[in-house]
Design a protein around this motif. Sequence first.
Motif, mmCIF file in Angstrom:
data_model
loop_
_atom_site.group_PDB
_atom_site.id
_atom_site.type_symbol
_atom_site.label_atom_id
_atom_site.label_comp_id
_atom_site.label_asym_id
_atom_site.label_seq_id
_atom_site.Cartn_x
_atom_site.Cartn_y
_atom_site.Cartn_z
ATOM 1 N N HIS A 181 9.705 19.955 2.102
ATOM 2 C CA HIS A 181 8.399 20.546 2.294
ATOM 3 C C HIS A 181 9.041 20.733 3.657
ATOM 4 C CE1 HIS A 181 6.447 19.113 -1.521
ATOM 5 N NE2 HIS A 181 7.429 18.186 -1.753
ATOM 6 N N GLY A 182 7.689 22.068 3.803
ATOM 7 C CA GLY A 182 7.247 22.394 5.480
ATOM 8 C C GLY A 182 8.140 23.080 6.171
ATOM 9 N N THR A 183 8.520 22.619 7.210
ATOM 10 C CA THR A 183 9.926 22.716 8.042
ATOM 11 C C THR A 183 10.780 22.295 7.461
ATOM 12 O OG1 THR A 183 8.236 22.974 10.178
ATOM 13 C CG2 THR A 183 10.502 22.640 10.584
ATOM 14 N N ALA A 184 11.055 21.788 6.432
ATOM 15 C CA ALA A 184 12.391 21.096 6.620
ATOM 16 C C ALA A 184 13.246 21.910 5.477
ATOM 17 C CB ALA A 184 12.094 19.731 5.768
ATOM 18 N N LEU A 185 12.225 22.500 4.399
ATOM 19 C CA LEU A 185 12.598 23.569 3.749
ATOM 20 C C LEU A 185 12.902 25.061 3.956
ATOM 21 C CD1 LEU A 185 11.100 23.960 0.306
ATOM 22 C CD2 LEU A 185 11.113 26.152 1.960
ATOM 23 N N GLU A 186 11.728 25.431 4.766
ATOM 24 C CA GLU A 186 12.454 26.474 5.801
ATOM 25 C C GLU A 186 13.798 26.498 6.499
ATOM 26 O OE1 GLU A 186 8.853 27.561 8.530
ATOM 27 O OE2 GLU A 186 7.660 27.569 6.715
ATOM 28 N N GLY A 188 22.414 23.706 -4.093
ATOM 29 C CA GLY A 188 22.700 22.862 -2.863
ATOM 30 C C GLY A 188 21.626 22.627 -1.536
ATOM 31 N N ALA A 189 21.664 23.534 -0.799
ATOM 32 C CA ALA A 189 20.681 23.513 0.535
ATOM 33 C C ALA A 189 19.544 22.885 0.496
ATOM 34 C CB ALA A 189 20.815 24.612 1.496
ATOM 35 N N LEU A 190 18.933 23.668 -0.069
ATOM 36 C CA LEU A 190 17.444 23.012 -1.014
ATOM 37 C C LEU A 190 16.710 21.529 -2.311
ATOM 38 C CD1 LEU A 190 17.027 26.252 0.277
ATOM 39 C CD2 LEU A 190 15.584 26.217 -0.915
ATOM 40 N N ARG A 191 18.064 20.860 -2.373
ATOM 41 C CA ARG A 191 17.966 20.208 -3.485
ATOM 42 C C ARG A 191 17.361 20.704 -4.898
ATOM 43 N NH1 ARG A 191 16.300 16.082 1.239
ATOM 44 N NH2 ARG A 191 16.080 14.787 -1.055
ATOM 45 N N LEU A 192 17.971 21.667 -5.329
ATOM 46 C CA LEU A 192 17.286 22.228 -5.799
ATOM 47 C C LEU A 192 17.585 21.508 -7.430
ATOM 48 C CD1 LEU A 192 17.376 26.541 -5.405
ATOM 49 C CD2 LEU A 192 15.357 24.584 -5.301
ATOM 50 N N ALA A 193 16.622 20.969 -8.723
ATOM 51 C CA ALA A 193 16.748 20.842 -9.754
ATOM 52 C C ALA A 193 15.453 21.694 -10.830
ATOM 53 C CB ALA A 193 16.699 19.532 -9.695
#
Length: 352
Positions: free
Chosen positions: A228-233, A283-288
Amino acid sequence: MKDDETRAREALRRLLEKVPIVEIEGITSEAASSQSQPDLVARLLVDGRPRVLVCEYESNGQPRYARSALLVLHDYAQRTPHATPVFMAPYISPAVRQLCEEKGVAYLDLEGNARIAFGGVFIERIVAENSGAEQRELKSLFRPKSAQVLRAMLRAPGRSWRVTDLSEVSGVSLGHVSNVRTALIDREWALASPEGLLLSKPDELLDAWRDSYKAPSGERMRFYTPLHGTALEDAARSVLSTGDGSGHAAFASFSAAHWLAPYGRTGTHYFYADHEGVEKMRGALRLAPASKGENVLITVPKDAGLLADTVEPAPGAICTDPIQTYLDLSIAGERGAEAAEHLRREKLSWPK
């Protein structure tokens, strides 16, 4: 007489037959015998008094052709007693209808739109705001290859373009650029000058593009990320900014607008990407994958130009360009429309 002109004559006849005080003495083709004569002349009696409609038919009703036809019609009307000039075409757009009214010329198209006034008779009908032919022409103008040309021109609206330069910048063939050039000139959205092609009405062009815009074709993928937020950006920017040549992705829609002209955050993040770009983002966004409750939407567009025409308003923040972002927001509901207009005010304002 050509088939369309025959249809025009019959359309005029049907329209006039509905007026009780009008008696049709005849509708003839005059241009067949002389180039200096109107295409059609309708000789009428209105309560016993003679009236004449001098009509010019154009197979293309765009402003470029309408203007020249209106000049010719005024000449015909001045040489003919009791004459009313009438412009006719397969379809006459609202802009050309307004032009006719300003020039004091009546009009009738084969869709049934009409405004004719003479001798105490006033006929006005609006039956088609966008004809099938007009929609097909606009759809062709805004197809992916053409869109690459238009985005290049709108990014530099004050520039005069040679066809070869526009082809090189947009990555589109010379023939296709020439077709776009003709369409823009016909609608008077651009002018041809010795220096090249210059957008004269960028706002009208963008309005028409917005009004006919549909979401790009492609695969739409839904994911959930715990970031979320800055971590996602930060994670997204690390992927988008990689210059290894494999995989491309960009912020899109509301997510691109956040970087271009912030209006308000949403709980969902939007991206365009090719398939390799999607894998990097997984991978980078840990998408499921998510069938519901998604907070990341990725579109893999068929139009590769969307990932070529990008901007970088902040380091690593690769975004769809302001034109494409505006179009995507414009079809994203009421909140999207508001964000689109905010973006337009901030980034897409041109001198009148």
